[in-house]
Design a protein around this motif. Sequence first.
Motif, PDB file in Angstrom:
ATOM      1  N   ARG A   1      62.971  92.477  25.807  1.00  0.00           N
ATOM      2  CA  ARG A   1      64.121  93.476  26.397  1.00  0.00           C
ATOM      3  C   ARG A   1      64.521  93.574  27.838  1.00  0.00           C
ATOM      4  NH1 ARG A   1      65.088  96.480  21.826  1.00  0.00           N
ATOM      5  NH2 ARG A   1      63.452  96.575  20.612  1.00  0.00           N
ATOM      6  N   GLU A   2      62.909  92.382  28.242  1.00  0.00           N
ATOM      7  CA  GLU A   2      62.847  92.586  30.078  1.00  0.00           C
ATOM      8  C   GLU A   2      63.224  91.459  30.635  1.00  0.00           C
ATOM      9  OE1 GLU A   2      62.464  95.597  31.508  1.00  0.00           O
ATOM     10  OE2 GLU A   2      62.022  96.691  29.062  1.00  0.00           O
ATOM     11  N   GLU A   3      63.151  90.856  29.529  1.00  0.00           N
ATOM     12  CA  GLU A   3      64.017  89.165  29.781  1.00  0.00           C
ATOM     13  C   GLU A   3      65.215  88.382  29.778  1.00  0.00           C
ATOM     14  OE1 GLU A   3      61.532  86.298  26.740  1.00  0.00           O
ATOM     15  OE2 GLU A   3      59.772  88.116  27.980  1.00  0.00           O
ATOM     16  N   PRO A   4      66.000  87.505  31.053  1.00  0.00           N
ATOM     17  CA  PRO A   4      67.187  87.692  31.199  1.00  0.00           C
ATOM     18  C   PRO A   4      67.738  87.334  29.271  1.00  0.00           C
ATOM     19  CG  PRO A   4      65.725  86.706  32.396  1.00  0.00           C
ATOM     20  CD  PRO A   4      65.420  87.159  31.769  1.00  0.00           C
ATOM     21  N   GLY A   5      69.455  87.409  28.893  1.00  0.00           N
ATOM     22  CA  GLY A   5      69.240  87.530  28.215  1.00  0.00           C
ATOM     23  C   GLY A   5      68.678  87.811  26.364  1.00  0.00           C
ATOM     24  N   GLY A   6      67.677  89.173  26.808  1.00  0.00           N
ATOM     25  CA  GLY A   6      67.105  89.165  25.992  1.00  0.00           C
ATOM     26  C   GLY A   6      67.232  90.431  24.989  1.00  0.00           C
ATOM     27  N   PRO A   7      68.325  90.970  25.742  1.00  0.00           N
ATOM     28  CA  PRO A   7      68.486  92.852  24.810  1.00  0.00           C
ATOM     29  C   PRO A   7      69.985  91.988  24.241  1.00  0.00           C
ATOM     30  CG  PRO A   7      68.097  92.813  27.396  1.00  0.00           C
ATOM     31  CD  PRO A   7      67.894  91.732  26.915  1.00  0.00           C
ATOM     32  N   GLU A   8      70.410  91.242  24.672  1.00  0.00           N
ATOM     33  CA  GLU A   8      71.710  90.478  24.134  1.00  0.00           C
ATOM     34  C   GLU A   8      71.380  89.952  22.611  1.00  0.00           C
ATOM     35  OE1 GLU A   8      72.840  91.569  28.428  1.00  0.00           O
ATOM     36  OE2 GLU A   8      70.870  90.130  27.130  1.00  0.00           O
ATOM     37  N   TYR A   9      70.086  89.126  22.584  1.00  0.00           N
ATOM     38  CA  TYR A   9      70.014  88.940  21.886  1.00  0.00           C
ATOM     39  C   TYR A   9      68.700  89.832  20.859  1.00  0.00           C
ATOM     40  CZ  TYR A   9      66.342  85.798  19.001  1.00  0.00           C
ATOM     41  OH  TYR A   9      64.942  85.258  17.936  1.00  0.00           O
ATOM     42  N   LEU A  10      68.482  90.239  21.090  1.00  0.00           N
ATOM     43  CA  LEU A  10      67.795  91.611  19.803  1.00  0.00           C
ATOM     44  C   LEU A  10      68.770  92.384  19.574  1.00  0.00           C
ATOM     45  CD1 LEU A  10      64.614  92.647  21.772  1.00  0.00           C
ATOM     46  CD2 LEU A  10      64.896  90.845  20.289  1.00  0.00           C
ATOM     47  N   ALA A  11      70.201  92.816  19.715  1.00  0.00           N
ATOM     48  CA  ALA A  11      71.025  93.046  19.832  1.00  0.00           C
ATOM     49  C   ALA A  11      71.844  92.407  18.259  1.00  0.00           C
ATOM     50  CB  ALA A  11      71.708  93.723  20.446  1.00  0.00           C
ATOM     51  N   THR A  12      71.743  91.677  18.442  1.00  0.00           N
ATOM     52  CA  THR A  12      72.101  90.431  17.381  1.00  0.00           C
ATOM     53  C   THR A  12      70.776  90.075  16.159  1.00  0.00           C
ATOM     54  OG1 THR A  12      73.110  88.503  19.249  1.00  0.00           O
ATOM     55  CG2 THR A  12      72.767  87.702  16.905  1.00  0.00           C
ATOM     56  N   VAL A  13      70.493  89.788  16.800  1.00  0.00           N
ATOM     57  CA  VAL A  13      68.646  89.960  15.818  1.00  0.00           C
ATOM     58  C   VAL A  13      69.076  90.839  15.151  1.00  0.00           C
ATOM     59  CG1 VAL A  13      66.712  90.343  15.151  1.00  0.00           C
ATOM     60  CG2 VAL A  13      67.573  88.217  16.942  1.00  0.00           C
ATOM     61  N   GLU A  14      69.578  92.793  15.600  1.00  0.00           N
ATOM     62  CA  GLU A  14      69.601  93.591  14.706  1.00  0.00           C
ATOM     63  C   GLU A  14      70.460  93.713  13.884  1.00  0.00           C
ATOM     64  OE1 GLU A  14      68.950  96.341  17.699  1.00  0.00           O
ATOM     65  OE2 GLU A  14      67.052  96.692  18.136  1.00  0.00           O
ATOM     66  N   ALA A  15      71.648  93.463  14.145  1.00  0.00           N
ATOM     67  CA  ALA A  15      72.337  93.348  12.888  1.00  0.00           C
ATOM     68  C   ALA A  15      72.476  92.799  12.155  1.00  0.00           C
ATOM     69  CB  ALA A  15      74.353  93.046  14.521  1.00  0.00           C
ATOM     70  N   MET A  16      71.362  90.953  12.422  1.00  0.00           N
ATOM     71  CA  MET A  16      71.688  90.374  11.039  1.00  0.00           C
ATOM     72  C   MET A  16      70.731  90.855   9.926  1.00  0.00           C
ATOM     73  SD  MET A  16      70.546  86.968  12.951  1.00  0.00           S
ATOM     74  CE  MET A  16      70.552  86.385  11.767  1.00  0.00           C
ATOM     75  N   HIS A  17      69.987  92.040  10.186  1.00  0.00           N
ATOM     76  CA  HIS A  17      69.249  92.960   9.075  1.00  0.00           C
ATOM     77  C   HIS A  17      69.848  93.960   8.512  1.00  0.00           C
ATOM     78  CE1 HIS A  17      66.482  91.644  11.932  1.00  0.00           C
ATOM     79  NE2 HIS A  17      64.496  90.683  10.645  1.00  0.00           N
TER      80      HIS A  17
END
Length: 257
Positions: free
Chosen positions: A201-217
């Motif tokens: 969540r603190e890394e570049p691109g991290g929040p966007e990546y996690l948002a994508t992952v959350e949507a996959m569940h």
Amino acid sequence: MDQGPGRLPGKSAVITGAAFGIGRATAVSFAREGARMVVTDIQGEALLAFADELRETGAEVETVIGDVSVEDDARRMIAAATARFGRLDVLVANAGIIPLGDVQEMTTADWDGVMAIDGRGMFLTCKFGIEAMLPTGGGAIVCLTSISGVAGQKRQAAYGPAKFVATGLAKHLAVEWADRGIRVNAVAPGTISTERVNQMREEPGGPEYLATVEAMHPMGRIGEPAEVASAILFLASDDASFITGAVLPVDGGYLAQ
């Protein structure tokens, strides 16, 4: 062996990778359910501090600092349980690393590193765990695999195959040792809110990546370590006495798609 309240009264357990994340949550759960434990990790300072926290709850806890991919270390982890508690009833083979990247990004060092910990390390702890369980009539082993060890995912070119090793090992060992009283199952978490995931969540691109992952569940969120620990506890306990060779997803519906 003393019997007390809980689902693992007086049971002797080894939990690898116990200092953080799913391993830590599992140790907390096992302590609450009456288990006596050896907790292990390669990160010694964090492990020792956590063990002190567990002891404050009244749990009997032994620690082993070591690397599951090193044969002598893996042997010491299991031997600590038989030396301290006289037997081994439960093994949670949890220790692992998660390198992320596609096949072009992953190096041979990345491949060898994850195969050493997630593959060889699980093989060694299971090997010595089974050896310890046989003289006392059996026990329960829970291997930590992943949704990446059941189905393909992007950017999992090294991690995913290593988790297929974990899935396959659980199934083969289940068949191999069922008639000797040893149950072997696996838990396949989806994306879980561990320390490493939260760092993203603190890394570049991290929040966007996690948002994508959350949507996959399908449940629209990632899981919590305690939710995975509950599944591990079930498979380790006598409630799962007729279950072996199973791979239990804890993934918010990911694998159901």
